[in-house]
Design a protein around this motif. Sequence first.
Motif, PDB file in Angstrom:
ATOM      1  N   ASP A 303       0.832  -1.210   0.000  1.00  0.00           N
ATOM      2  CA  ASP A 303       0.000   0.000   0.000  1.00  0.00           C
ATOM      3  C   ASP A 303       0.865   1.258   0.000  1.00  0.00           C
ATOM      4  N   ALA A 304       1.997   1.201   0.699  1.00  0.00           N
ATOM      5  CA  ALA A 304       2.924   2.338   0.689  1.00  0.00           C
ATOM      6  C   ALA A 304       3.483   2.562  -0.712  1.00  0.00           C
ATOM      7  N   ILE A 305       3.805   1.490  -1.413  1.00  0.00           N
ATOM      8  CA  ILE A 305       4.336   1.599  -2.778  1.00  0.00           C
ATOM      9  C   ILE A 305       3.298   2.229  -3.699  1.00  0.00           C
ATOM     10  N   LYS A 306       2.049   1.801  -3.586  1.00  0.00           N
ATOM     11  CA  LYS A 306       0.974   2.373  -4.414  1.00  0.00           C
ATOM     12  C   LYS A 306       0.845   3.869  -4.164  1.00  0.00           C
ATOM     13  N   PHE A 307       0.935   4.266  -2.919  1.00  0.00           N
ATOM     14  CA  PHE A 307       0.827   5.683  -2.568  1.00  0.00           C
ATOM     15  C   PHE A 307       1.993   6.482  -3.155  1.00  0.00           C
ATOM     16  N   ILE A 308       3.213   5.959  -3.014  1.00  0.00           N
ATOM     17  CA  ILE A 308       4.385   6.662  -3.546  1.00  0.00           C
ATOM     18  C   ILE A 308       4.267   6.844  -5.044  1.00  0.00           C
ATOM     19  N   LYS A 309       3.816   5.831  -5.737  1.00  0.00           N
ATOM     20  CA  LYS A 309       3.746   5.894  -7.204  1.00  0.00           C
ATOM     21  C   LYS A 309       2.753   6.936  -7.697  1.00  0.00           C
ATOM     22  N   LYS A 310       1.706   7.182  -6.916  1.00  0.00           N
ATOM     23  CA  LYS A 310       0.708   8.161  -7.376  1.00  0.00           C
ATOM     24  C   LYS A 310       0.946   9.554  -6.800  1.00  0.00           C
ATOM     25  N   SER A 311       1.926   9.691  -5.901  1.00  0.00           N
ATOM     26  CA  SER A 311       2.177  10.999  -5.270  1.00  0.00           C
ATOM     27  C   SER A 311       2.970  11.900  -6.208  1.00  0.00           C
TER      28      SER A 311
END
Length: 311
Positions: A303-311
């Motif tokens: 979930d952290a990776i998904k957030f970083i990718k869309k930030s």
Amino acid sequence: MTFWIVLILLLIFVWLLGIAFFSPNLNRNELSNFSYNQLAFADGFSVNYREVGREGRPLLLCFHGGGDSLGGWGEWAKVLARDYHLILVDLPGHGLTDPLPGGTYTPKHLADFIGRFIEAMGLEKFVLVGHSFGGNAVLRYLIEHPDAAEAAILIAPGGYQCGKGLEMPPAMARFVLSHWGRRLVSHLGSRGLLRRMLKARFFYNPAALPEKMVERIYLLSRYKKNRGTVLNLVANATVNFQPLNGLENIKTPTLFIWGADDHIIPLEVGRYFSGKISGSQLITYENIGHMVHVENAKVSADDAIKFIKKS
């Protein structure tokens, strides 16, 4: 005769207390398995940190919770290091980083340390990651440096007084912060007590507590320079609580991660924080406690990776 019986019983009690709760110091050589890169500030203050992952990839700067060390990110690092460059840092008085001058630990002190570390390392583009006390410090750093980080990921950060968690009775906290109190608590230590506390308070599923985590925290708590830090943190949070002001000024893309069954910093705090920071996101996991990045490592790291990718 009665006097001598009482004296003998008292000596036996002190002896048993020493066996159960008092532990000898370990020197830095004995703790060499926890020593990584060393950074010295201009004043000689020494920081222990570890770099993992791929050079040249987005940088995640990670700060652990109170009483833990950079090793607390081990399970997350296994997932994130495939595509990111991670710098894992021992906070002051933790792991093998030097204690703070004066021996007083507050989230503000730790936030100032984050700024010094970033400046000394010459870091410019990074995502800040923090857990619990470390997350509290990250939030304070972001309030003072709103444009410094590209994004922030906070796992159950402190900073809101909710009458729960690890607060001490005020009288006990004041004793812990006194001269004699500091000397006493700095020598306390027991694997058994640590294991029971972690299982009862920090994990929803007691079986999810890794024994290697118990051993790491216990051994590092016996490093002579840093003994008693965690009790100092809790005592200061009780007597000298520092509320987080200015959260609404944070513009950094922010993700909050929380265990729905966190008994240290309850989910209500996460809802409060996410409501204060415009555009922030809150992810929660059922049947997970305070150590989300350990108890639910793979899912939360993804979930952290998904957030970083869309930030």
